[in-house]
Enzyme design. Sequence first.
Site, PDB file in Angstrom:
ATOM      1  CE  LYS A 182      -2.052   2.936   1.919  1.00  0.00           C
ATOM      2  NZ  LYS A 182      -1.819   4.339   1.528  1.00  0.00           N
ATOM      3  CD  GLU A 256      12.589   0.722   8.285  1.00  0.00           C
ATOM      4  OE1 GLU A 256      12.353   1.405   7.280  1.00  0.00           O
ATOM      5  OE2 GLU A 256      13.444  -0.179   8.308  1.00  0.00           O
ATOM      6  CB  CYS A 290      13.042   9.218   8.002  1.00  0.00           C
ATOM      7  SG  CYS A 290      14.099   8.041   7.151  1.00  0.00           S
ATOM      8  CD  GLU A 393       9.127  13.210  11.640  1.00  0.00           C
ATOM      9  OE1 GLU A 393       7.973  12.774  11.726  1.00  0.00           O
ATOM     10  OE2 GLU A 393      10.060  12.550  11.166  1.00  0.00           O
TER      11      GLU A 393
END
Length: 489
Positions: A182, A256, A290, A393
């Site tokens: 997906k 992750e 990331c 973040e």
Amino acid sequence: MSKEITVRQLPNFINGQYVETSNTFDVLYPITGAVTAIAHIAGKAEVDAAVAAARAALDGPWGKMAQAERSKMVRAIADGINKRFDEFLEAEVLDTGKPYSVARQLDIPRGGANFVTFAEMLKEHPTEAFHMDTPDGRGALNYGVRRPRGVIGIISPWNLPLLLMTWKAGPALACGNTVVVKPSEVTPSTATLLGEVMNEVGVPEGVYNVVHGFGETGALITSHPDVDGITFTGETGTGSIILKAVAPTLKASSMEMGGKNAGIVFEDADLDLTVNELGRSCFLNTGQVCLGTERVYVHESIFDEVADRLVNYARNELKYGYPDDETTNFGPVVSDEHRDKILSYYKLAEEEGAEVLHGGGAPVFGDERDGGSWVEPTIWKGLAHTSRVASEEIFGPAVALIPFRDEDEVIKLANDTKYGLAATFFSTNVSRVHRVAPQLEAGIVWVNSWFLRDLRTAFGGMKHSGIGREGGVHGLEFYTEMSNVCVKM
Ligand code: NAD
């Protein structure tokens, strides 16, 4: 330059066939906001069909294939990507708006490399064996046998779409699993195109399936009783929802997730090297990596110099523009939604007392690009380590510079976060390098470099940044099940 866009259809890829549905969504070009593709949303019927196809392939041709033949086929997928390199490049640029110069170096080559690395790695990797004494003196032999985990659901994000999806599909297929992917709803193109490559190289139908849609489609996979494992890359909040979703069916999960990665510049750093690497780590892919750095602790004795140099880097090295301009290395962010999130942090930074050293807003072009999703690269000083901007973040091209006095203090500051994905520091003192590196609570620590990746090494995050490690042989823990066979002599 401005682009003529032919709107493409992006159907699901199930059991080797492209499957359209009546429920669709638009995929937009972040450069201008134009529609580039129409993706077909998979509902329960399509997800069930994809999982059933994956199961049948696992029980059939793929599961029965000899390892050497399967490795050869996994390698052939890489060749298939490289043969159609320009099509993958075009699809990735249309979805993300990133410059061709970036996607050509990073996204597409790594898409292929992910299949090569894991095809090769498996050939070399032994399992364990132990001889054991027994009271009758005859002994016993234990040995490990690995088998594929089964049907793996891959849920992937938008920032490096092909790279991060194949980072999972490569080892999954090399280990003999089958997959239902997906991709992010923002960047569904390259995963769809990869279906054509699978058919071209003769991967049996059902081994690689792609279903499109939003979180609801992802949730159909994570809760599916016939999916054996979920590997996810994305936000920590989404990861937490997925962990709850997999609990009733007790699926293995490899997670992750997000980060708020620290950089440290010690007073003995080589500043030419530092500013180049730090500049890349803050701004590559418009800050949407990331592993990128969003807070940098700089020794107080060199704070002003590092700040000035980083501002000069942002001013002189980052070039906005159309993706096909080879001098462009700084594109838009991936969507209006993400731009608005980043701009809300730009506003918050000023409310939290930041001094804006560079950027701080959105560029105005006076042309069609004003319909796109652009933000300026941004550098602040004056933010407290505990401010929201320096703790949450942002996932954009923005960095807070914060001074520090000594080594112990900066290690504490770097570790004072709920995240633990990556850390990057700069020092020419060898003792300090080896003293500091193991104390940083991060799955990956770079010293005097950034984003230098050897795919054989462990990859993953600590704390809220991840559960488990992928990469090299470490991925075997998730992509295979190990049985111990004990034979009494
Ligand atoms: P996201 O969490 O919004 O989405 C990731 C994927 O999850 C998408 O495919 C999305 O459709 C799907 N999803 C959303 N809700 C779901 C649900 N309830 N069930 C199942 N699937 C669901 O993340 P994003 O915005 O696409 O990506 C950016 C994030 O990814 C950042 O936080 C970044 O740090 C993180 N990231 C981490 C790594 C890493 O290796 N640790 C790498 C890249 C990106």
